[in-house]
Scaffold this motif. Structure first.
Motif, PDB file in Angstrom:
ATOM      1  N   ARG A  71      19.429  45.453  19.491  1.00  0.00           N
ATOM      2  CA  ARG A  71      20.600  44.763  18.980  1.00  0.00           C
ATOM      3  C   ARG A  71      21.607  44.494  20.095  1.00  0.00           C
ATOM      4  NH1 ARG A  71      21.092  48.213  14.797  1.00  0.00           N
ATOM      5  NH2 ARG A  71      22.706  49.486  15.763  1.00  0.00           N
ATOM      6  N   TYR A  91      24.409  31.009  18.372  1.00  0.00           N
ATOM      7  CA  TYR A  91      24.042  32.424  18.296  1.00  0.00           C
ATOM      8  C   TYR A  91      25.313  33.241  18.480  1.00  0.00           C
ATOM      9  CZ  TYR A  91      22.175  29.636  22.175  1.00  0.00           C
ATOM     10  OH  TYR A  91      21.934  28.626  23.070  1.00  0.00           O
ATOM     11  N   LEU A  96      28.190  37.635  14.328  1.00  0.00           N
ATOM     12  CA  LEU A  96      27.138  38.577  13.952  1.00  0.00           C
ATOM     13  C   LEU A  96      27.684  40.002  13.883  1.00  0.00           C
ATOM     14  CD1 LEU A  96      24.241  37.079  16.097  1.00  0.00           C
ATOM     15  CD2 LEU A  96      24.324  37.169  13.591  1.00  0.00           C
ATOM     16  N   TYR A 100      27.961  42.392  10.587  1.00  0.00           N
ATOM     17  CA  TYR A 100      27.358  43.721  10.557  1.00  0.00           C
ATOM     18  C   TYR A 100      28.389  44.772  10.160  1.00  0.00           C
ATOM     19  CZ  TYR A 100      24.608  47.747  11.994  1.00  0.00           C
ATOM     20  OH  TYR A 100      23.931  48.931  11.999  1.00  0.00           O
ATOM     21  N   VAL A 112      22.260  40.123   7.196  1.00  0.00           N
ATOM     22  CA  VAL A 112      22.572  40.254   8.620  1.00  0.00           C
ATOM     23  C   VAL A 112      21.285  40.298   9.440  1.00  0.00           C
ATOM     24  CG1 VAL A 112      23.596  41.741  10.379  1.00  0.00           C
ATOM     25  CG2 VAL A 112      24.789  41.378   8.214  1.00  0.00           C
ATOM     26  N   ALA A 115      20.113  36.824   9.852  1.00  0.00           N
ATOM     27  CA  ALA A 115      20.984  36.071  10.765  1.00  0.00           C
ATOM     28  C   ALA A 115      20.701  36.437  12.217  1.00  0.00           C
ATOM     29  CB  ALA A 115      22.445  36.349  10.421  1.00  0.00           C
ATOM     30  N   MET A 116      20.455  37.704  12.489  1.00  0.00           N
ATOM     31  CA  MET A 116      20.134  38.121  13.863  1.00  0.00           C
ATOM     32  C   MET A 116      18.823  37.494  14.328  1.00  0.00           C
ATOM     33  SD  MET A 116      22.241  40.132  15.590  1.00  0.00           S
ATOM     34  CE  MET A 116      21.102  40.832  16.774  1.00  0.00           C
TER      35      MET A 116
END
Length: 532
Positions: A71, A91, A96, A100, A112, A115-116
């Motif tokens: 991550r 991005y 993000l 989270y 989430v 989305a990542m």
């Protein structure tokens, strides 16, 4: 590498890992069904993502307690994407992280997670193969783009023991890419090159304010050490020569009109050239150029034979005119053979646009060309009523047989392609004296084609000059195959680093860079100064 202000802020990789891994993992509900349902629903319309998560039983890649390193590595490169001229909003690391941190349920975590993965695939695609589809921006850019397979990317990242290394390996490995990134950051933090030079030309011995402006520009660009001299001395002349060498200008050390024009291009315009050059390198990906390859940079008007990263031969070239249907395209292929004493089969576009109207007025016009049928047989001109045909119905071809005045000269170099583009000799040697050499119908004319042939043949015979001369002396058209095919890259870089690391710039002959930069900004690319 992150910018200094990025490293100091929220976005350093270490800070990101601490920020996210420091939180307790989100509590899962019984069996994680809400997480699975939310993730499956969110990725349902993306076949690659849906298949990837089904294969792994919807196991998390980003949002679990054990995913902190992956991550953090991904969020760090997302945040640093502007340094490479990439559209960071695709991005968005900040969004993000906010999502989270705001997640309260397993359903939130599933969204989430999706989305990542989407952000990762967008970044991986952009950084490894380019933000744009080039031929949608300019039809002359016909380079084949190899897009990464999303499934391979996802599986590769999931299996990688070092996510940070995996992400680094997506970046083009060409050494010029790293040098251009460095130049981009240098230009973005540069206050400017100083005042424009208020003179048409300056030469050795000149004095006055314009010389001071010239001196200051060369100092700020790194071509001249700090000095207070207000006269055009030999130190300044040598600095001008170095600038000229990096700019494709005749290196006489005199600041003529082309040199002053190049110096007076605003820094912001040069920065745009660097951003576009980074995108062009991404299109070429990590595919090897070839231990030996031919590199034709059109705005530089030079063809090079490159062996193991070093130029072993170079010659001036003439490229296509800056008019529709005559601009030289950009693509890569492999040279297979050369034709000595070539005949010239006139391209259809030239026949119908230029020669057919002349023949309709006078059947004996362009007498150096033969009229040929579909089988290549010569047809007597008296047997053809040229006036009876239109551009679309004309059934004949035109061909110029081998001769001293043949449009292709004594040799052409073939890398068969659908665009009918090749390198060749020309009887019009005077064109190579011009600085801007855009005169052809699209093919690349070589200034030193015979020497070019000798260098290519030296790999397969002890007597390349003798072999070529024997074919030439026959006065007959003949083909000489290359034992090893040689990759040919027809490219268009207006910003390119030298082996010394200094980035040289060229004019945007066809206006392609301007169109590409506009498309990049529409895709979300923002320069450092504009990011604030």
């Amino acid at each position: 590498m992150l910018r200094a202000d990025v490293r100091k802020g929220l976005w350093s990789s270490a800070a990101l890992i601490l920020l996210i891994s420091g939180q307790a993992a989100l509590a899962r509900d019984a069996g994680g069904t809400a997480y699975v349902r939310a993730l499956a629903e969110t990725v349902a319309e993306d076949d690659a993502l849906a298949a990837f998560y089904r294969e792994r039983g919807y196991e998390d890649l980003w949002t679990g307690a054990d995913d902190a390193a992956r991550r953090g590595a991904a969020l760090a490169v997302f945040a640093a994407a502007p340094d490479q001229g990439l559209p960071a909003a695709r991005y968005d690391a900040a969004a993000l992280i906010a999502a989270y941190r705001a997640a309260e349920t397993e359903g939130d975590r599933g969204r989430v997670e999706a989305a990542m993965s989407r952000a990762f695939l967008a970044y991986a695609r952009d950084v490894s193969s380019g933000v744009l589809t080039p031929n949608k921006v300019d039809p002359g850019i016909v380079r084949e783009i190899v897009r990464p397979d999303p499934a391979v990317l996802l599986r590769g990242l999931a299996a990688s023991p070092s996510p940070a290394r995996f992400l680094r390996d997506l970046v083009p490995a060409a050494p010029e890419y790293a040098r251009l990134v460095k130049e981009k950051l240098r230009l973005e933090t540069n206050p400017g090159w100083g005042e424009a030079i208020a003179a048409d030309a300056l030469a050795l011995g000149a004095t006055g304010p314009a010389v001071v402006q010239l001196r200051n520009q060369l100092i700020s660009r790194g071509y001249l050490v700090q000095t207070a001299s207000a006269s055009y001395d030999r130190a300044l002349m040598r600095a001008v020569q170095r600038f000229q060498a990096d700019s494709g200008i005749v290196g006489d050390g005199q600041a003529g009109p082309s040199t002053i024009a190049a110096l007076n291009v605003p820094l912001q315009e040069r920065l745009k050239s660097v951003v576009v050059a980074l995108e062009r390198l991404r299109w070429m990906g990590n595919a090897p150029r070839g231990a030996r390859h031919i590199w034709v940079n059109q705005p530089d008007f030079v063809a090079r034979i490159v062996d193991n990263g070093r130029t072993t031969f170079q010659t001036r070239v003439v490229i296509g005119k800056n008019v529709e249907d005559q601009r030289s395209p950009e693509f890569s292929d492999e040279m297979e053979y050369m034709v000595v004493n070539p005949s010239w089969g006139v391209p259809r576009s030239i026949i119908v646009k230029e020669y057919l109207p002349l023949l309709q007025q006078n059947s004996n016009a362009v007498g150096h060309l033969q009229v040929v049928d579909r089988n290549g047989r010569v047809v007597p001109r008296g047997a053809v009523n040229f006036a009876a045909y239109s551009a679309s119905s004309f059934p004949f071809g035109l061909r110029q047989p081998p001769s001293d005045g043949n449009a292709l000269g004594k040799v052409k170099f073939m890398f068969p392609n659908q665009y009918n583009i090749y390198l060749h000799d020309t009887p019009a040697k005077n064109l190579f004296e011009s600085e801007v050499r855009a005169y052809s119908h699209g093919c690349i004319r070589l200034g030193d084609p015979i020497d070019f042939a000798h260098v290519l043949l030296a790999r397969q015979t002890d007597d390349p000059k003798g072999l070529f001369q024997s074919e030439l002396d026959s006065a007959q058209e003949s083909s000489v195959s290359l034992d090893q095919k040689v990759p040919v890259h027809l490219v268009y870089f207006t910003a390119w680093p030298s082996l010394r690391g200094q980035v040289g710039f060229r004019a945007d002959v066809y206006g392609r860079d301007a169109r590409l930069y506009q498309a990049l900004t529409e895709a979300g690319v923002v320069l450092g100064a504009e990011r604030g």
